[in-house]
Design an enzyme around this catalytic site. Structure first.
Site, PDB file in Angstrom:
ATOM      1  N   GLU A  80     -53.541  67.914  48.133  1.00  0.00           N
ATOM      2  CA  GLU A  80     -52.229  68.450  48.505  1.00  0.00           C
ATOM      3  C   GLU A  80     -52.389  69.270  49.777  1.00  0.00           C
ATOM      4  O   GLU A  80     -51.486  69.993  50.167  1.00  0.00           O
ATOM      5  CB  GLU A  80     -51.625  69.254  47.362  1.00  0.00           C
ATOM      6  CG  GLU A  80     -52.434  70.453  46.918  1.00  0.00           C
ATOM      7  CD  GLU A  80     -51.690  71.752  47.102  1.00  0.00           C
ATOM      8  OE1 GLU A  80     -50.638  71.916  46.505  1.00  0.00           O
ATOM      9  OE2 GLU A  80     -52.193  72.599  47.871  1.00  0.00           O
ATOM     10  N   CYS A 112     -52.178  68.609  41.636  1.00  0.00           N
ATOM     11  CA  CYS A 112     -53.609  68.665  41.281  1.00  0.00           C
ATOM     12  C   CYS A 112     -54.139  67.357  40.710  1.00  0.00           C
ATOM     13  O   CYS A 112     -55.299  67.274  40.322  1.00  0.00           O
ATOM     14  CB  CYS A 112     -53.854  69.793  40.272  1.00  0.00           C
ATOM     15  SG  CYS A 112     -53.443  71.420  40.901  1.00  0.00           S
ATOM     16  N   HIS A 234     -57.983  69.480  33.295  1.00  0.00           N
ATOM     17  CA  HIS A 234     -57.654  70.158  34.555  1.00  0.00           C
ATOM     18  C   HIS A 234     -57.673  71.672  34.330  1.00  0.00           C
ATOM     19  O   HIS A 234     -57.281  72.155  33.271  1.00  0.00           O
ATOM     20  CB  HIS A 234     -56.279  69.703  35.063  1.00  0.00           C
ATOM     21  CG  HIS A 234     -55.802  70.531  36.214  1.00  0.00           C
ATOM     22  ND1 HIS A 234     -56.541  70.666  37.376  1.00  0.00           N
ATOM     23  CD2 HIS A 234     -54.692  71.301  36.372  1.00  0.00           C
ATOM     24  CE1 HIS A 234     -55.887  71.463  38.198  1.00  0.00           C
ATOM     25  NE2 HIS A 234     -54.770  71.864  37.616  1.00  0.00           N
TER      26      HIS A 234
END
Lengths: 348, 132
Positions: A80, A112, A234
């Site tokens: 990103e 993400c 994550h």
């Protein structure tokens, strides 16, 4: 059979502690440290960006893979924080590796989750037989607005995976995705920093999508949580993945090796791929690994890998994740950090 | 820096590709049209290892335009394992701690940019070879 042929990582040397950020904003450092399960984060040098981290991680992956760069048929870079709004990071990476010109390249963006998207596409492109090897890379120098909660966690790092069908270090067992349109976090065009939905980023966003992907892949493969030797979720902070893992029936020894956030921060697209790399650094042949990414917006990709004998042979050819994370760190004061991250306004 | 010039030098800047004389084996970086050793005109690509030791260096305290945020930084001549010496910026360290003979390794880094809207230039720099 397809899977990972080589993997590599790059983490900047610079760090800033939670106390150093909290001091500037008059915030309570112990509350942030406890609330986020986070002590410090990596900071990119001014001459590091997503492209440089991706190249240096990919070079390590290529050394472990031991393949000719001309055999790479595809390069996908998820981030990103691509250096250009228009001009691909993937061409820079492909050229630096020596993979050009017969290579398909794309930059991916999904908060993400962009790194695992590259891994997903690379794996399935190899599986389809269209390319011999494909690279999936997650890299970020993520942004957190000054004083915002994200400033304590937004960090930098990259992990790269060479996917192929021979000489595997980890065999792919299966993949599954879970996706909805959930506006928990975004950054508009020309905005310097992202905005987020505060507590909305938890239950309806991270928790729902990670658990959705986990339940779906477990049902699809008929594998139980206790059958995995390791798991990585994550890591936007050190709290969410631990909460989620325990709720889904996993135990601390399964996520201990892949949980990097407490001393790394959230490397966004690099987060779960870096956790997977740290896990491959310790996994033994035959052990099963579950990796689940999460990207705001929102979705999760789940992967199940099984380590092979070749992992032991190539592991120490390049630096391990824990070595990059724990050794030769250089700590910054907030002023230096602000300069490094271009947060200081200077005359044009 | 000119965009086209940087683009032409991509093999050297991105991949440390040198020219190895097909006759006498002398390595030249950047590559040459004529071998300075034997005058031969054919070369093969030789990818430099990027590993070496610091031969000599200076510390830049008043940096030129585009490099101000990195000052003070070191620029040095590095003797590579391949036997040749190349010039490069040294990053990821306190330049005051550097000494000749230090082991260094090349990494892919951002060199400069043409302002906020122009091209970003990437190439090799050297960092201390500490195994990370």
């Amino acid at each position: 059979m397809v899977g990972i042929v080589g993997y590599g990582t790059q983490i900047p040397r610079y760090r800033i502690k939670v106390e150093e950020i909290a001091k500037v904003w008059g915030a309570d450092a112990p509350s942030y440290k406890k609330g986020l399960n986070l002590n410090e984060k990596s900071v990119p040098c001014p001459d590091e960006d997503t492209a440089t981290l991706a190249v240096n991680a990919a070079r390590n992956a290529m050394i472990r893979a031991g393949i000719n760069p001309k055999d790479i048929g595809a390069v996908y870079v998820g981030s990103e924080s691509h250096p250009y709004a228009v001009k691909p990071t993937g061409t820079i990476v492909s050229e630096a590796l020596g993979a050009c010109p017969y290579v398909h390249t794309a930059d991916l963006e999904f908060a993400c989750k962009a790194g695992s998207e590259g891994m997903f596409i690379a794996l399935h492109l190899v599986k389809s037989g269209i390319v011999k090897y494909a690279l999936g890379i997650g890299a970020d120098t993520s942004q957190g607005a000054p004083g915002d909660a994200l400033e304590y966690s937004a960090s930098a790092g990259a992990a790269a995976y060479v996917m192929g069908a021979d000489n595997l270090v980890a065999e792919l067992i299966d993949t599954h995705c879970f996706m909805t349109d959930t506006p928990d976090f975004w950054r508009r065009e020309h905005a310097n920093y992202p905005e987020h939905g505060g507590r909305f980023t938890g239950e309806p966003a991270y928790m729902k999508h990670v658990s959705g992907a986990v339940r779906a892949i477990l049902e699809k493969t008929n594998i139980r949580p206790e059958d995995f030797n390791y798991m990585i979720f994550h890591q936007p902070n050190g709290k969410f993945p631990v909460q989620m893992a325990l709720k889904l029936g996993f135990k601390e020894p399964q996520f201990r090796h892949g949980l990097l956030t407490p001393t790394l921060g959230n490397t966004y697209s690099g987060s779960s791929p870096l956790g997977l790399a740290a896990t491959l650094d310790v996994a033994k042949p035959g052990e099963q690994i579950l990796m689940v990414s999460y990207g705001s917006g929102a979705g999760s990709d789940a992967f199940i890998f099984k380590a092979t004998k070749r992992l032991d042979e190539v592991r120490n050819l390049v630096p391990l994740v824990r070595k990059q994370l724990d050794e030769h760190k250089i700590y910054l004061e907030y002023g230096q950090y602000a300069k490094f991250r271009h947060k200081i306004l200077k005359p044009e | 820096m000119e965009v086209a010039k940087h683009w032409r030098e991509t093999p050297e800047r991105y991949r440390l590709e040198a020219g190895k004389c097909s006759k006498c084996g002398k390595i030249s970086f950047p590559g040459r049209l004529i071998c300075p050793e034997c005058g031969y005109r054919e070369f093969v690509i030789h990818k430099l290892s990027g590993k070496g030791k610091l031969d000599t260096f200076t510390i830049i305290r008043t940096a030129p335009s585009g490099f101000e945020d990195l000052a003070p930084y070191a620029v040095g001549i590095v003797e590579l394992e391949d036997g040749i010496k190349i010039l490069g910026q040294i990053t990821d360290c306190d330049p005051e701690t550097l000494k000749t003979g230090d082991k260094l390794v090349a990494k892919f880094r951002r060199i400069n940019e043409d302002g906020k809207t122009g091209m970003i230039y990437y190439a090799y720099k050297f960092v201390p070879d500490v195994g990370i």
